[in-house]
Design a protein around this motif. Structure first.
Motif, PDB file in Angstrom:
ATOM      1  N   VAL A   1      13.752   1.089  -9.198  1.00  0.00           N
ATOM      2  CA  VAL A   1      12.407   1.652  -9.100  1.00  0.00           C
ATOM      3  C   VAL A   1      12.133   2.568 -10.279  1.00  0.00           C
ATOM      4  CG1 VAL A   1      12.514   1.551  -6.568  1.00  0.00           C
ATOM      5  CG2 VAL A   1      12.993   3.716  -7.734  1.00  0.00           C
ATOM      6  N   SER A   2      10.860   2.755 -10.571  1.00  0.00           N
ATOM      7  CA  SER A   2      10.458   3.709 -11.601  1.00  0.00           C
ATOM      8  C   SER A   2      10.567   5.131 -11.044  1.00  0.00           C
ATOM      9  CB  SER A   2       9.016   3.435 -12.041  1.00  0.00           C
ATOM     10  OG  SER A   2       8.112   3.722 -10.987  1.00  0.00           O
ATOM     11  N   SER A   3      10.551   6.095 -11.932  1.00  0.00           N
ATOM     12  CA  SER A   3      10.593   7.495 -11.499  1.00  0.00           C
ATOM     13  C   SER A   3       9.379   7.838 -10.641  1.00  0.00           C
ATOM     14  CB  SER A   3      10.672   8.424 -12.713  1.00  0.00           C
ATOM     15  OG  SER A   3       9.601   8.175 -13.612  1.00  0.00           O
ATOM     16  N   THR A   4       8.267   7.189 -10.891  1.00  0.00           N
ATOM     17  CA  THR A   4       7.060   7.411 -10.087  1.00  0.00           C
ATOM     18  C   THR A   4       7.335   7.080  -8.624  1.00  0.00           C
ATOM     19  OG1 THR A   4       5.675   6.843 -11.987  1.00  0.00           O
ATOM     20  CG2 THR A   4       4.630   6.791  -9.805  1.00  0.00           C
ATOM     21  N   VAL A   5       7.949   5.930  -8.390  1.00  0.00           N
ATOM     22  CA  VAL A   5       8.255   5.502  -7.023  1.00  0.00           C
ATOM     23  C   VAL A   5       9.225   6.478  -6.380  1.00  0.00           C
ATOM     24  CG1 VAL A   5       9.375   3.693  -5.651  1.00  0.00           C
ATOM     25  CG2 VAL A   5       7.735   3.073  -7.436  1.00  0.00           C
ATOM     26  N   ARG A   6      10.272   6.839  -7.102  1.00  0.00           N
ATOM     27  CA  ARG A   6      11.252   7.784  -6.548  1.00  0.00           C
ATOM     28  C   ARG A   6      10.567   9.084  -6.128  1.00  0.00           C
ATOM     29  NH1 ARG A   6      14.918  11.902  -9.245  1.00  0.00           N
ATOM     30  NH2 ARG A   6      12.829  12.341  -9.962  1.00  0.00           N
ATOM     31  N   ASP A   7       9.677   9.592  -6.962  1.00  0.00           N
ATOM     32  CA  ASP A   7       8.973  10.833  -6.644  1.00  0.00           C
ATOM     33  C   ASP A   7       8.060  10.679  -5.427  1.00  0.00           C
ATOM     34  OD1 ASP A   7      10.246  11.952  -8.827  1.00  0.00           O
ATOM     35  OD2 ASP A   7       8.473  11.923 -10.119  1.00  0.00           O
ATOM     36  N   LEU A   8       7.408   9.538  -5.316  1.00  0.00           N
ATOM     37  CA  LEU A   8       6.459   9.325  -4.215  1.00  0.00           C
ATOM     38  C   LEU A   8       7.127   9.220  -2.851  1.00  0.00           C
ATOM     39  CD1 LEU A   8       3.940   6.843  -5.862  1.00  0.00           C
ATOM     40  CD2 LEU A   8       3.474   9.199  -5.141  1.00  0.00           C
TER      41      LEU A   8
ATOM     42  N   ASP B   1       0.815  -1.208   0.000  1.00  0.00           N
ATOM     43  CA  ASP B   1       0.000   0.000   0.000  1.00  0.00           C
ATOM     44  C   ASP B   1       0.850   1.261   0.000  1.00  0.00           C
ATOM     45  OD1 ASP B   1       0.912  -0.009   2.594  1.00  0.00           O
ATOM     46  OD2 ASP B   1      -1.061  -0.034   3.522  1.00  0.00           O
ATOM     47  N   GLY B   2       2.151   1.105  -0.020  1.00  0.00           N
ATOM     48  CA  GLY B   2       3.041   2.255  -0.081  1.00  0.00           C
ATOM     49  C   GLY B   2       4.391   1.860  -0.646  1.00  0.00           C
ATOM     50  N   PRO B   3       5.015   2.744  -1.434  1.00  0.00           N
ATOM     51  CA  PRO B   3       6.279   2.402  -2.073  1.00  0.00           C
ATOM     52  C   PRO B   3       7.472   2.277  -1.118  1.00  0.00           C
ATOM     53  CG  PRO B   3       5.654   4.650  -2.606  1.00  0.00           C
ATOM     54  CD  PRO B   3       4.509   4.041  -1.866  1.00  0.00           C
ATOM     55  N   ALA B   4       7.500   3.017  -0.033  1.00  0.00           N
ATOM     56  CA  ALA B   4       8.649   2.926   0.885  1.00  0.00           C
ATOM     57  C   ALA B   4       8.746   1.535   1.490  1.00  0.00           C
ATOM     58  CB  ALA B   4       8.562   3.984   1.983  1.00  0.00           C
ATOM     59  N   ARG B   5       7.612   0.930   1.850  1.00  0.00           N
ATOM     60  CA  ARG B   5       7.633  -0.432   2.396  1.00  0.00           C
ATOM     61  C   ARG B   5       8.105  -1.435   1.344  1.00  0.00           C
ATOM     62  NH1 ARG B   5       3.700   1.534   5.560  1.00  0.00           N
ATOM     63  NH2 ARG B   5       1.992   1.200   4.114  1.00  0.00           N
ATOM     64  N   ALA B   6       7.708  -1.231   0.110  1.00  0.00           N
ATOM     65  CA  ALA B   6       8.157  -2.127  -0.965  1.00  0.00           C
ATOM     66  C   ALA B   6       9.668  -2.017  -1.146  1.00  0.00           C
ATOM     67  CB  ALA B   6       7.434  -1.795  -2.267  1.00  0.00           C
ATOM     68  N   ILE B   7      10.194  -0.799  -1.096  1.00  0.00           N
ATOM     69  CA  ILE B   7      11.636  -0.594  -1.221  1.00  0.00           C
ATOM     70  C   ILE B   7      12.371  -1.278  -0.071  1.00  0.00           C
ATOM     71  CG2 ILE B   7      13.481   1.140  -1.080  1.00  0.00           C
ATOM     72  CD1 ILE B   7      11.525   3.034  -2.613  1.00  0.00           C
ATOM     73  N   LYS B   8      11.900  -1.047   1.149  1.00  0.00           N
ATOM     74  CA  LYS B   8      12.552  -1.667   2.320  1.00  0.00           C
ATOM     75  C   LYS B   8      12.490  -3.189   2.233  1.00  0.00           C
ATOM     76  CE  LYS B   8      13.596   2.149   4.477  1.00  0.00           C
ATOM     77  NZ  LYS B   8      14.971   2.602   4.515  1.00  0.00           N
ATOM     78  N   CYS B   9      11.387  -3.725   1.730  1.00  0.00           N
ATOM     79  CA  CYS B   9      11.262  -5.171   1.567  1.00  0.00           C
ATOM     80  C   CYS B   9      12.258  -5.657   0.518  1.00  0.00           C
ATOM     81  CB  CYS B   9       9.834  -5.536   1.158  1.00  0.00           C
ATOM     82  SG  CYS B   9       9.536  -7.311   1.055  1.00  0.00           S
TER      83      CYS B   9
ATOM     84  N   GLY C   1      11.430  12.771   0.632  1.00  0.00           N
ATOM     85  CA  GLY C   1      11.361  13.111   2.052  1.00  0.00           C
ATOM     86  C   GLY C   1      11.455  11.924   2.979  1.00  0.00           C
ATOM     87  N   SER C   2      11.536  10.704   2.431  1.00  0.00           N
ATOM     88  CA  SER C   2      11.557   9.493   3.260  1.00  0.00           C
ATOM     89  C   SER C   2      12.959   9.156   3.768  1.00  0.00           C
ATOM     90  CB  SER C   2      11.034   8.303   2.453  1.00  0.00           C
ATOM     91  OG  SER C   2      11.950   7.985   1.409  1.00  0.00           O
ATOM     92  N   GLY C   3      13.967   9.797   3.200  1.00  0.00           N
ATOM     93  CA  GLY C   3      15.336   9.469   3.561  1.00  0.00           C
ATOM     94  C   GLY C   3      15.940   8.379   2.699  1.00  0.00           C
ATOM     95  N   ILE C   4      15.175   7.825   1.774  1.00  0.00           N
ATOM     96  CA  ILE C   4      15.691   6.813   0.861  1.00  0.00           C
ATOM     97  C   ILE C   4      16.448   7.526  -0.248  1.00  0.00           C
ATOM     98  CG2 ILE C   4      15.095   4.963  -0.755  1.00  0.00           C
ATOM     99  CD1 ILE C   4      12.551   4.495   0.965  1.00  0.00           C
ATOM    100  N   SER C   5      17.662   7.042  -0.532  1.00  0.00           N
ATOM    101  CA  SER C   5      18.514   7.656  -1.554  1.00  0.00           C
ATOM    102  C   SER C   5      18.537   6.804  -2.816  1.00  0.00           C
ATOM    103  CB  SER C   5      19.946   7.797  -1.042  1.00  0.00           C
ATOM    104  OG  SER C   5      19.964   8.614   0.097  1.00  0.00           O
ATOM    105  N   PHE C   6      18.763   7.455  -3.945  1.00  0.00           N
ATOM    106  CA  PHE C   6      18.761   6.776  -5.242  1.00  0.00           C
ATOM    107  C   PHE C   6      19.952   7.198  -6.079  1.00  0.00           C
ATOM    108  CE2 PHE C   6      14.393   7.257  -3.840  1.00  0.00           C
ATOM    109  CZ  PHE C   6      13.886   5.979  -3.995  1.00  0.00           C
ATOM    110  N   ARG C   7      20.335   6.306  -6.977  1.00  0.00           N
ATOM    111  CA  ARG C   7      21.302   6.612  -8.028  1.00  0.00           C
ATOM    112  C   ARG C   7      20.542   6.587  -9.355  1.00  0.00           C
ATOM    113  NH1 ARG C   7      23.844   2.895  -4.959  1.00  0.00           N
ATOM    114  NH2 ARG C   7      23.489   1.227  -6.461  1.00  0.00           N
ATOM    115  N   ASP C   8      20.854   7.509 -10.222  1.00  0.00           N
ATOM    116  CA  ASP C   8      20.202   7.583 -11.523  1.00  0.00           C
ATOM    117  C   ASP C   8      20.513   6.337 -12.336  1.00  0.00           C
ATOM    118  OD1 ASP C   8      19.278   8.262 -14.084  1.00  0.00           O
ATOM    119  OD2 ASP C   8      19.771  10.371 -13.793  1.00  0.00           O
TER     120      ASP C   8
END
Length: 177
Positions: free
Chosen positions: A140-147, A79-87, A150-157
């Motif tokens: 992740v897709s750009s949609t997920v990165r945008d959503l 139900d949220g992208p941050a949990r999917a990323i952490k998983c 502010g979560s503290g999750i970092s990304f590389r292009d």
């Protein structure tokens, strides 16, 4: 509304589909065919069962819902992208203890709800993003990165990619360790 009117209304076809916003996570074991050939059927089956138990434990931990499994891959929703990323990150780390590598892809979008299954372009995009991921990577897709801003999750292009069957190119990002 009379009883007859209620019955007639219930018989009319619905004009709206049942769509929900969901985050989908696809996982795939890297080099599974080679590993299966190396281990043999019985040992490979045992390893896959341990892998599946581990994935299901992490899905429970991050409130994911298993939607499908095919061989060595999983499709889950959140139900949220941050949990999917952490998983996805937890899976990449924990399968290493089994001597395995997993690649993961995540996308958030509107999906058609068909019973217990999700369908639609958002699901296809998630699968295509996963196919681009490297061993141990959560892409992740750009949609997920945008959503998750502010979560503290970092990304590389990860660049702009043509996703097979998807009309426009998509920007993807790798979750930074």
């Amino acid at each position: 509304m009379t009883e007859t009117a209620q019955l007639m209304a219930s018989l009319r076809p619905s004009t709206s589909s049942d769509r929900i916003l969901a985050t989908v996570l696809f996982t795939d074991l890297v080099g599974s065919t080679e590993r299966a050939a190396q281990l043999g059927d019985r040992a490979w089956t045992d390893l896959i069962e341990r892998h599946h138990a581990l994935v299901r434990r992490e899905l429970d931990r991050f409130r994911g819902r298993e939607l499908d499994t095919a061989g060595d891959g999983f499709l889950a929703s959140f139900d949220g992208p941050a949990r999917a990323i952490k998983c996805g990150q937890a899976l990449a780390e924990s399968v290493r203890a089994l001597g395995l590598e997993v690649r993961s892809g995540i996308h958030t979008g509107e999906c058609e709800l068909a019973g217990d299954r999700l369908r639609g372009l958002a699901v296809h995009i998630g699968a295509r993003v996963a196919a681009l991921a490297s061993p141990g990577e959560v892409l992740v897709s750009s949609t997920v990165r945008d959503l998750v801003a502010g979560s503290g999750i970092s990304f590389r292009d990860g660049g702009l990619h043509e996703l097979k069957g998807v009309p426009e190119p998509w920007h993807v990002y790798s979750v930074a360790e």
